[in-house]
Design a protein around this motif. Structure first.
Motif, PDB file in Angstrom:
ATOM      1  N   PRO A 243     -15.173 -15.522 -37.088  1.00 48.16           N
ATOM      2  CA  PRO A 243     -14.078 -14.211 -36.526  1.00 48.16           C
ATOM      3  C   PRO A 243     -12.646 -14.235 -37.343  1.00 48.16           C
ATOM      4  O   PRO A 243     -12.173 -13.025 -37.200  1.00 48.16           O
ATOM      5  CB  PRO A 243     -14.198 -14.835 -35.096  1.00 48.16           C
ATOM      6  CG  PRO A 243     -14.369 -16.373 -35.289  1.00 48.16           C
ATOM      7  CD  PRO A 243     -15.272 -16.593 -36.409  1.00 48.16           C
ATOM      8  N   HIS A 244     -12.299 -15.376 -38.096  1.00 45.51           N
ATOM      9  CA  HIS A 244     -10.815 -15.213 -38.666  1.00 45.51           C
ATOM     10  C   HIS A 244     -11.177 -15.052 -40.048  1.00 45.51           C
ATOM     11  O   HIS A 244      -9.875 -14.857 -40.600  1.00 45.51           O
ATOM     12  CB  HIS A 244     -10.226 -16.549 -38.461  1.00 45.51           C
ATOM     13  CG  HIS A 244     -10.104 -16.627 -36.770  1.00 45.51           C
ATOM     14  ND1 HIS A 244      -9.474 -16.098 -35.947  1.00 45.51           N
ATOM     15  CD2 HIS A 244     -10.862 -17.630 -35.916  1.00 45.51           C
ATOM     16  CE1 HIS A 244      -9.636 -16.274 -34.634  1.00 45.51           C
ATOM     17  NE2 HIS A 244     -10.573 -17.412 -34.746  1.00 45.51           N
TER      18      HIS A 244
ATOM     19  N   LEU B 102      -7.281  -6.273 -33.715  1.00 47.87           N
ATOM     20  CA  LEU B 102      -5.770  -6.240 -34.241  1.00 47.87           C
ATOM     21  C   LEU B 102      -5.518  -7.571 -34.794  1.00 47.87           C
ATOM     22  O   LEU B 102      -4.466  -7.788 -35.529  1.00 47.87           O
ATOM     23  CB  LEU B 102      -4.827  -5.925 -33.099  1.00 47.87           C
ATOM     24  CG  LEU B 102      -5.038  -4.470 -32.742  1.00 47.87           C
ATOM     25  CD1 LEU B 102      -4.126  -4.395 -31.413  1.00 47.87           C
ATOM     26  CD2 LEU B 102      -4.624  -3.449 -33.494  1.00 47.87           C
ATOM     27  N   GLU B 103      -6.572  -8.451 -34.711  1.00 49.62           N
ATOM     28  CA  GLU B 103      -6.308 -10.130 -35.345  1.00 49.62           C
ATOM     29  C   GLU B 103      -6.417  -9.732 -36.663  1.00 49.62           C
ATOM     30  O   GLU B 103      -7.538  -9.168 -37.336  1.00 49.62           O
ATOM     31  CB  GLU B 103      -7.261 -10.898 -34.722  1.00 49.62           C
ATOM     32  CG  GLU B 103      -6.828 -12.197 -35.035  1.00 49.62           C
ATOM     33  CD  GLU B 103      -7.859 -13.141 -34.282  1.00 49.62           C
ATOM     34  OE1 GLU B 103      -7.814 -14.491 -34.624  1.00 49.62           O
ATOM     35  OE2 GLU B 103      -8.636 -12.778 -33.384  1.00 49.62           O
ATOM     36  N   PRO B 104      -5.528 -10.386 -37.398  1.00 41.28           N
ATOM     37  CA  PRO B 104      -5.540 -10.620 -39.030  1.00 41.28           C
ATOM     38  C   PRO B 104      -6.695 -11.499 -39.224  1.00 41.28           C
ATOM     39  O   PRO B 104      -6.747 -12.526 -38.768  1.00 41.28           O
ATOM     40  CB  PRO B 104      -4.254 -10.946 -39.454  1.00 41.28           C
ATOM     41  CG  PRO B 104      -3.450 -11.746 -38.311  1.00 41.28           C
ATOM     42  CD  PRO B 104      -4.248 -10.860 -36.974  1.00 41.28           C
ATOM     43  N   LYS B 105      -7.414 -10.830 -40.473  1.00 45.25           N
ATOM     44  CA  LYS B 105      -8.439 -11.690 -40.966  1.00 45.25           C
ATOM     45  C   LYS B 105      -7.825 -12.340 -42.253  1.00 45.25           C
ATOM     46  O   LYS B 105      -7.306 -11.457 -42.986  1.00 45.25           O
ATOM     47  CB  LYS B 105      -9.784 -10.896 -40.990  1.00 45.25           C
ATOM     48  CG  LYS B 105     -10.509 -10.796 -39.748  1.00 45.25           C
ATOM     49  CD  LYS B 105     -11.791 -10.387 -39.917  1.00 45.25           C
ATOM     50  CE  LYS B 105     -12.479 -10.289 -38.723  1.00 45.25           C
ATOM     51  NZ  LYS B 105     -14.026 -10.201 -38.608  1.00 45.25           N
TER      52      LYS B 105
ATOM     53  N   LYS C   1     -12.781 -13.107 -43.653  1.00 46.37           N
ATOM     54  CA  LYS C   1     -13.604 -11.927 -44.045  1.00 46.37           C
ATOM     55  C   LYS C   1     -14.134 -12.288 -45.586  1.00 46.37           C
ATOM     56  O   LYS C   1     -13.218 -12.477 -46.579  1.00 46.37           O
ATOM     57  CB  LYS C   1     -12.907 -10.729 -44.231  1.00 46.37           C
ATOM     58  CG  LYS C   1     -13.605  -9.401 -44.699  1.00 46.37           C
ATOM     59  CD  LYS C   1     -12.672  -8.177 -44.659  1.00 46.37           C
ATOM     60  CE  LYS C   1     -13.530  -7.321 -45.493  1.00 46.37           C
ATOM     61  NZ  LYS C   1     -12.820  -5.915 -45.297  1.00 46.37           N
TER      62      LYS C   1
ATOM     63  N   THR D 257     -16.751  -5.477 -30.125  1.00 47.13           N
ATOM     64  CA  THR D 257     -15.373  -5.545 -30.641  1.00 47.13           C
ATOM     65  C   THR D 257     -14.337  -5.105 -29.574  1.00 47.13           C
ATOM     66  O   THR D 257     -14.436  -4.334 -29.016  1.00 47.13           O
ATOM     67  CB  THR D 257     -14.977  -5.154 -31.799  1.00 47.13           C
ATOM     68  OG1 THR D 257     -15.016  -3.810 -31.999  1.00 47.13           O
ATOM     69  CG2 THR D 257     -15.983  -5.729 -33.110  1.00 47.13           C
ATOM     70  N   ASN D 258     -13.404  -6.069 -29.161  1.00 46.65           N
ATOM     71  CA  ASN D 258     -12.323  -5.653 -28.492  1.00 46.65           C
ATOM     72  C   ASN D 258     -10.858  -5.588 -29.248  1.00 46.65           C
ATOM     73  O   ASN D 258     -10.945  -5.736 -30.349  1.00 46.65           O
ATOM     74  CB  ASN D 258     -12.011  -6.613 -27.273  1.00 46.65           C
ATOM     75  CG  ASN D 258     -11.837  -7.947 -27.555  1.00 46.65           C
ATOM     76  OD1 ASN D 258     -11.215  -8.314 -28.717  1.00 46.65           O
ATOM     77  ND2 ASN D 258     -12.252  -8.891 -26.851  1.00 46.65           N
ATOM     78  N   ARG D 259      -9.953  -5.095 -28.372  1.00 45.29           N
ATOM     79  CA  ARG D 259      -8.585  -4.801 -29.022  1.00 45.29           C
ATOM     80  C   ARG D 259      -7.975  -5.957 -29.799  1.00 45.29           C
ATOM     81  O   ARG D 259      -7.460  -5.837 -30.861  1.00 45.29           O
ATOM     82  CB  ARG D 259      -7.749  -3.959 -28.098  1.00 45.29           C
ATOM     83  CG  ARG D 259      -6.403  -3.626 -28.445  1.00 45.29           C
ATOM     84  CD  ARG D 259      -5.475  -3.113 -27.302  1.00 45.29           C
ATOM     85  NE  ARG D 259      -4.346  -2.730 -28.121  1.00 45.29           N
ATOM     86  CZ  ARG D 259      -3.403  -2.380 -27.269  1.00 45.29           C
ATOM     87  NH1 ARG D 259      -3.535  -2.477 -26.165  1.00 45.29           N
ATOM     88  NH2 ARG D 259      -2.208  -2.264 -28.070  1.00 45.29           N
ATOM     89  N   LYS D 260      -8.232  -7.022 -29.072  1.00 39.05           N
ATOM     90  CA  LYS D 260      -7.722  -8.353 -29.674  1.00 39.05           C
ATOM     91  C   LYS D 260      -8.409  -8.746 -31.011  1.00 39.05           C
ATOM     92  O   LYS D 260      -7.628  -9.101 -31.909  1.00 39.05           O
ATOM     93  CB  LYS D 260      -7.922  -9.593 -28.673  1.00 39.05           C
ATOM     94  CG  LYS D 260      -7.226 -11.068 -29.306  1.00 39.05           C
ATOM     95  CD  LYS D 260      -7.744 -11.890 -28.282  1.00 39.05           C
ATOM     96  CE  LYS D 260      -7.265 -13.497 -28.897  1.00 39.05           C
ATOM     97  NZ  LYS D 260      -7.900 -14.370 -28.016  1.00 39.05           N
ATOM     98  N   LEU D 261      -9.677  -8.623 -31.081  1.00 38.91           N
ATOM     99  CA  LEU D 261     -10.264  -8.832 -32.304  1.00 38.91           C
ATOM    100  C   LEU D 261     -10.059  -7.890 -33.614  1.00 38.91           C
ATOM    101  O   LEU D 261      -9.996  -8.320 -34.595  1.00 38.91           O
ATOM    102  CB  LEU D 261     -11.833  -8.893 -32.217  1.00 38.91           C
ATOM    103  CG  LEU D 261     -12.448 -10.386 -31.401  1.00 38.91           C
ATOM    104  CD1 LEU D 261     -13.800  -9.959 -31.030  1.00 38.91           C
ATOM    105  CD2 LEU D 261     -12.072 -11.495 -32.204  1.00 38.91           C
TER     106      LEU D 261
END
Length: 190
Positions: A44-45, A14-17, A47, A8-12
């Motif tokens: 990815p988007h 901090l991205e809201p799900k 949960k 997981t990277n920072r973008k994933l």
């Protein structure tokens, strides 16, 4: 040893799900059912908080059979034990061990053979291909009839006592039971 590496990277991070709280029940641990759950888990988007799998023997891929014993079943090459370990479905999915015997659409719940009830908002049926005990046709064998001349009823099911030496091999559990029976009844004999 097998391992699972999830990056997981920072973008994933901090991205809201969007959280989906709907009760999604999948009946059957066939390839389609496992693929369905895998797609939902790794979306990815989204949960999903409430995924449930109903299966007779629980999650597949517990490595019950060794290489020689796997010859009982045909391989479809969709998933192997390593794939199941890397997915780690038990971390994301509630597993109910049992056999579905009925659906109450009005009350939106599934009835299991042990009389438990599993409620759902969305029901996915992925039972796969299953073999059954053959039903005798009661044809007169003295007349030498062909298959075309025998009356067939698709609703006809065998409900009598299944002989101890008749096995329907649908999964690894069935294969282990057949192998155990053969070891107990044939290996000790001369």
């Amino acid at each position: 040893p097998c391992y699972a590496l999830y990056h997981t990277n920072r973008k994933l991070m901090l991205e809201p799900k969007v959280t989906i709280n709907a009760r999604i029940v999948v009946v059957g641990a066939s390839n389609v059912g496992i693929s369905f759950l895998e797609t939902f888990i790794f979306c990815p988007h989204l949960k999903f908080n409430n995924l449930t799998l109903i299966s007779i023997h629980g999650l597949p891929g517990r490595n019950l059979l060794n290489t020689g014993q796997r010859k009982f079943l045909a391989s479809d090459h969709c998933f192997n034990d390593k794939d199941y370990a890397l997915m780690s479905l038990c971390s994301w999915v509630n597993v109910v061990v049992g056999k579905m015997i009925g659906i109450n659409r009005a009350a939106k719940h599934v009835i299991l053979s042990n009389e438990k009830i599993v409620p759902y908002d969305h029901l996915i049926l992925c039972t796969g291909q299953q073999y059954q005990v053959p039903c005798p046709t009661e044809a007169d064998i003295t007349k030498l009839l062909t298959n075309r001349e025998i009356e067939k009823d698709s609703r006809q099911r065998y409900t009598g006592k299944v002989p101890s030496n008749l096995f329907t091999l649908n999964d690894e559990e069935d294969c282990l039971r057949a192998l155990k029976w053969m070891n107990e009844n044939f290996i000790p004999l001369e």
